[in-house]
Design a protein around this motif. Structure first.
Motif, mmCIF file in Angstrom:
data_model
loop_
_atom_site.group_PDB
_atom_site.id
_atom_site.type_symbol
_atom_site.label_atom_id
_atom_site.label_comp_id
_atom_site.label_asym_id
_atom_site.label_seq_id
_atom_site.Cartn_x
_atom_site.Cartn_y
_atom_site.Cartn_z
ATOM 1 N N LEU A 88 1.380 18.519 -43.761
ATOM 2 C CA LEU A 88 0.466 18.695 -42.635
ATOM 3 C C LEU A 88 0.686 17.618 -41.572
ATOM 4 O O LEU A 88 0.577 17.899 -40.370
ATOM 5 C CB LEU A 88 -0.987 18.684 -43.124
ATOM 6 N N ARG A 89 0.999 16.396 -41.988
ATOM 7 C CA ARG A 89 1.304 15.350 -40.998
ATOM 8 C C ARG A 89 2.576 15.699 -40.220
ATOM 9 O O ARG A 89 2.662 15.475 -39.018
ATOM 10 C CB ARG A 89 1.436 13.988 -41.666
ATOM 11 N N THR A 90 3.570 16.250 -40.905
ATOM 12 C CA THR A 90 4.802 16.681 -40.234
ATOM 13 C C THR A 90 4.508 17.785 -39.230
ATOM 14 O O THR A 90 4.994 17.754 -38.094
ATOM 15 C CB THR A 90 5.828 17.176 -41.277
ATOM 16 N N GLU A 91 3.695 18.755 -39.632
ATOM 17 C CA GLU A 91 3.326 19.851 -38.728
ATOM 18 C C GLU A 91 2.515 19.329 -37.545
ATOM 19 O O GLU A 91 2.688 19.784 -36.421
ATOM 20 C CB GLU A 91 2.531 20.908 -39.485
ATOM 21 N N LYS A 92 1.647 18.354 -37.791
ATOM 22 C CA LYS A 92 0.839 17.792 -36.700
ATOM 23 C C LYS A 92 1.716 17.049 -35.706
ATOM 24 O O LYS A 92 1.445 17.031 -34.508
ATOM 25 C CB LYS A 92 -0.248 16.874 -37.250
ATOM 26 N N ALA A 93 2.792 16.418 -36.183
ATOM 27 C CA ALA A 93 3.711 15.737 -35.273
ATOM 28 C C ALA A 93 4.407 16.754 -34.357
ATOM 29 O O ALA A 93 4.667 16.464 -33.190
ATOM 30 C CB ALA A 93 4.741 14.939 -36.063
ATOM 31 N N LEU A 94 4.696 17.938 -34.899
ATOM 32 C CA LEU A 94 5.352 18.978 -34.091
ATOM 33 C C LEU A 94 4.359 19.705 -33.199
ATOM 34 O O LEU A 94 4.632 19.961 -32.031
ATOM 35 C CB LEU A 94 6.055 19.989 -35.015
ATOM 36 N N THR A 95 3.218 20.098 -33.752
ATOM 37 C CA THR A 95 2.168 20.816 -33.025
ATOM 38 C C THR A 95 0.860 20.077 -33.248
ATOM 39 O O THR A 95 0.238 20.233 -34.296
ATOM 40 C CB THR A 95 2.048 22.264 -33.558
ATOM 41 N N PRO A 96 0.406 19.281 -32.284
ATOM 42 C CA PRO A 96 -0.768 18.437 -32.514
ATOM 43 C C PRO A 96 -2.062 19.181 -32.830
ATOM 44 O O PRO A 96 -2.876 18.693 -33.584
ATOM 45 C CB PRO A 96 -0.916 17.666 -31.197
ATOM 46 N N ASP A 97 -2.260 20.366 -32.276
ATOM 47 C CA ASP A 97 -3.550 21.040 -32.443
ATOM 48 C C ASP A 97 -3.357 22.434 -33.048
ATOM 49 O O ASP A 97 -3.558 23.436 -32.381
ATOM 50 C CB ASP A 97 -4.257 21.130 -31.092
ATOM 51 N N PHE A 98 -2.937 22.487 -34.305
ATOM 52 C CA PHE A 98 -2.750 23.776 -34.956
ATOM 53 C C PHE A 98 -3.941 24.069 -35.866
ATOM 54 O O PHE A 98 -4.535 23.161 -36.433
ATOM 55 C CB PHE A 98 -1.434 23.827 -35.750
ATOM 56 N N PRO A 99 -4.317 25.352 -35.983
ATOM 57 C CA PRO A 99 -5.459 25.698 -36.835
ATOM 58 C C PRO A 99 -5.085 25.751 -38.312
ATOM 59 O O PRO A 99 -3.968 26.091 -38.668
ATOM 60 C CB PRO A 99 -5.871 27.078 -36.325
ATOM 61 N N VAL A 100 -6.053 25.402 -39.144
ATOM 62 C CA VAL A 100 -5.886 25.430 -40.598
ATOM 63 C C VAL A 100 -7.061 26.203 -41.173
ATOM 64 O O VAL A 100 -8.202 26.004 -40.767
ATOM 65 C CB VAL A 100 -5.867 24.001 -41.183
ATOM 66 N N ILE A 101 -6.767 27.099 -42.118
ATOM 67 C CA ILE A 101 -7.842 27.774 -42.830
ATOM 68 C C ILE A 101 -7.764 27.392 -44.301
ATOM 69 O O ILE A 101 -6.686 27.205 -44.850
ATOM 70 C CB ILE A 101 -7.792 29.311 -42.664
ATOM 71 N N VAL A 102 -8.922 27.228 -44.898
ATOM 72 C CA VAL A 102 -9.011 26.849 -46.317
ATOM 73 C C VAL A 102 -9.628 28.022 -47.060
ATOM 74 O O VAL A 102 -10.710 28.488 -46.707
ATOM 75 C CB VAL A 102 -9.864 25.576 -46.498
ATOM 76 N N ARG A 103 -8.908 28.493 -48.069
ATOM 77 C CA ARG A 103 -9.370 29.610 -48.898
ATOM 78 C C ARG A 103 -9.531 29.100 -50.324
ATOM 79 O O ARG A 103 -8.561 28.781 -50.972
ATOM 80 C CB ARG A 103 -8.346 30.740 -48.864
ATOM 81 N N GLY A 104 -10.763 29.013 -50.768
ATOM 82 C CA GLY A 104 -11.023 28.556 -52.130
ATOM 83 C C GLY A 104 -11.618 29.679 -52.951
ATOM 84 O O GLY A 104 -12.552 30.342 -52.510
ATOM 85 N N GLU A 105 -11.058 29.902 -54.121
ATOM 86 C CA GLU A 105 -11.599 30.932 -55.012
ATOM 87 C C GLU A 105 -13.040 30.585 -55.351
ATOM 88 O O GLU A 105 -13.404 29.419 -55.468
ATOM 89 C CB GLU A 105 -10.746 31.038 -56.265
ATOM 90 N N SER A 106 -13.870 31.607 -55.533
ATOM 91 C CA SER A 106 -15.296 31.363 -55.769
ATOM 92 C C SER A 106 -15.543 30.611 -57.073
ATOM 93 O O SER A 106 -16.564 29.952 -57.218
ATOM 94 C CB SER A 106 -16.069 32.680 -55.750
ATOM 95 N N ALA A 107 -14.620 30.662 -58.009
ATOM 96 C CA ALA A 107 -14.800 29.975 -59.292
ATOM 97 C C ALA A 107 -14.208 28.565 -59.296
ATOM 98 O O ALA A 107 -14.282 27.878 -60.299
ATOM 99 C CB ALA A 107 -14.139 30.793 -60.397
ATOM 100 N N VAL A 108 -13.637 28.108 -58.177
ATOM 101 C CA VAL A 108 -12.990 26.795 -58.140
ATOM 102 C C VAL A 108 -14.051 25.689 -58.099
ATOM 103 O O VAL A 108 -15.167 25.893 -57.635
ATOM 104 C CB VAL A 108 -12.039 26.684 -56.923
#
Length: 136
Positions: A88-108
């Motif tokens: 993610l730090r590498t991606e932020k260096a290339l594209t400073p403001d990229f969106p991230v979505i977090v998908r967590g299973e309901s049982a996690v």
């Protein structure tokens, strides 16, 4: 004579009727919206339900998935927490403001999701969304 032309039969102004064109564009827009939801890479998990949800998909969206076993995936590839931070730090260096979505299973475990969210805060990513399923 001037008043007769003023109140007489009016000619239709020349031009193109764009109503069919607008109809076609609306159909294309609906098709695009329906197919764009399937474009985010990731693995299949059982998502918790929410009463309302808004999609945050964009072309360069990164998907972080946490399955029931607590394993973390970045765009369907298994990673450790340290590898996730590095990528993610590498991606932020290339594209400073990229969106991230977090998908967590309901049982996690909730702590695992908090670890990922804390990591995203440390990296200073501002466009973070949590994905939920639609209610049954």
């Amino acid at each position: 004579m001037a008043s007769a032309a003023k109140f007489g039969v009016k000619k239709r102004a020349g031009g193109i009727n764009i109503t069919p064109f607008v109809d076609v564009l609306l159909v294309v827009l609906v098709i695009f919206i329906l197919t764009s939801n399937a474009s985010i890479p990731g693995i299949k998990v059982d998502l918790p339900k929410a009463s309302s949800s808004t999609p945050l998909e964009k072309p360069k969206t990164k998907a972080i998935t946490i399955d029931a076993g607590g394993r973390i995936f970045l765009d369907a590839y298994p990673v450790s927490l340290a590898e996730l931070e590095e990528r993610l730090r590498t991606e932020k260096a290339l594209t400073p403001d990229f969106p991230v979505i977090v998908r967590g299973e309901s049982a996690v475990q909730y702590a695992k999701v908090v670890e990922v969210l804390d990591l995203l805060r440390r990296i200073e990513l501002s466009q973070v969304g949590l994905v939920t399923g639609k209610p049954s």
